[in-house]
Design a protein around this motif. Sequence first.
Motif, PDB file in Angstrom:
ATOM      1  N   ALA A  64       0.829  -1.213   0.000  1.00  0.00           N
ATOM      2  CA  ALA A  64       0.000   0.000   0.000  1.00  0.00           C
ATOM      3  C   ALA A  64       0.863   1.263   0.000  1.00  0.00           C
ATOM      4  N   LEU A  65       1.904   1.289   0.837  1.00  0.00           N
ATOM      5  CA  LEU A  65       2.780   2.461   0.882  1.00  0.00           C
ATOM      6  C   LEU A  65       3.512   2.655  -0.450  1.00  0.00           C
ATOM      7  N   SER A  66       3.901   1.539  -1.075  1.00  0.00           N
ATOM      8  CA  SER A  66       4.590   1.645  -2.366  1.00  0.00           C
ATOM      9  C   SER A  66       3.671   2.248  -3.431  1.00  0.00           C
ATOM     10  N   LEU A  67       2.414   1.840  -3.429  1.00  0.00           N
ATOM     11  CA  LEU A  67       1.463   2.404  -4.391  1.00  0.00           C
ATOM     12  C   LEU A  67       1.242   3.897  -4.144  1.00  0.00           C
ATOM     13  N   ILE A  68       1.168   4.267  -2.888  1.00  0.00           N
ATOM     14  CA  ILE A  68       0.953   5.689  -2.567  1.00  0.00           C
ATOM     15  C   ILE A  68       2.135   6.535  -3.049  1.00  0.00           C
ATOM     16  N   VAL A  69       3.354   6.058  -2.762  1.00  0.00           N
ATOM     17  CA  VAL A  69       4.534   6.820  -3.176  1.00  0.00           C
ATOM     18  C   VAL A  69       4.628   6.876  -4.704  1.00  0.00           C
ATOM     19  N   VAL A 122      12.616  -0.037   0.249  1.00  0.00           N
ATOM     20  CA  VAL A 122      12.725   0.221   1.695  1.00  0.00           C
ATOM     21  C   VAL A 122      11.510  -0.316   2.430  1.00  0.00           C
ATOM     22  N   PHE A 123      10.323  -0.130   1.851  1.00  0.00           N
ATOM     23  CA  PHE A 123       9.102  -0.601   2.512  1.00  0.00           C
ATOM     24  C   PHE A 123       9.065  -2.128   2.634  1.00  0.00           C
ATOM     25  N   PHE A 124       9.652  -2.838   1.667  1.00  0.00           N
ATOM     26  CA  PHE A 124       9.573  -4.299   1.662  1.00  0.00           C
ATOM     27  C   PHE A 124      10.721  -4.980   2.424  1.00  0.00           C
TER      28      PHE A 124
END
Length: 226
Positions: A107-112, A132-134
């Motif tokens: 979700a954070l990757s899609l937002i960025v 970084v998120f993963f």
Amino acid sequence: MSIFCQRCGNSLTPESLFCNRCGSKASNQAGTLRAGRPAAPPRPARRAPVIPSTPDEESFEEYEYEEDYPERRDKGYREDFDDQDQVIFSITPTFYEVLPSYLVAAALSLIVTAGVAYVRGILGIALIAAAVFFIRPIFRHMRLRRTVYTLTGAKLEIRTGIFSKDTKSIPLRHIDNVEISETLKERLMGIGDVLIDSAALDTKMVLNNVKNPRKYADLIMEQLRN
């Protein structure tokens, strides 16, 4: 009156000087046999001595093993000894534990990525942010896959660690009780924790997030009864 050859026992006439079978000198000339008495039959050739075969290494070890430990000749003893090393089950925790971390990272990757596309920024920034998120969920997943719960006929063992290994084990004879812990959500998903209680441990040994925990709790109890 008959005479006989001293060497082969062949019947000869009194006039014979040599045996017509073996060619040896007749006994009436040698004076060693009396007339009318047959010579003793020739002695059979002496057999070569029989050398007992040397037992091979395997049979010697077996003989020494049973001679030193007579009680181990019993078949039941050997079966019990072999059963101690038999692996009853060897499992790892389910993927459920790290699934929320993967969902949050995605979700954070899609937002960025959406933000970078909106401002027409460099796509590499979004890729770096996604990596970084993963990192955290991947690391947790690797640690989860390196956690192994093993039950044998003699002990229960938990192995953890990625680079360094940490092993915790307890003999089955020291286990006092086996419990199952499940939340409502875990029960609906068919997973739960198996709790091992023992007076030899300061805290309970926990098999976290295993699928079908009742099955493995029953297997542990079955080994305790045996």
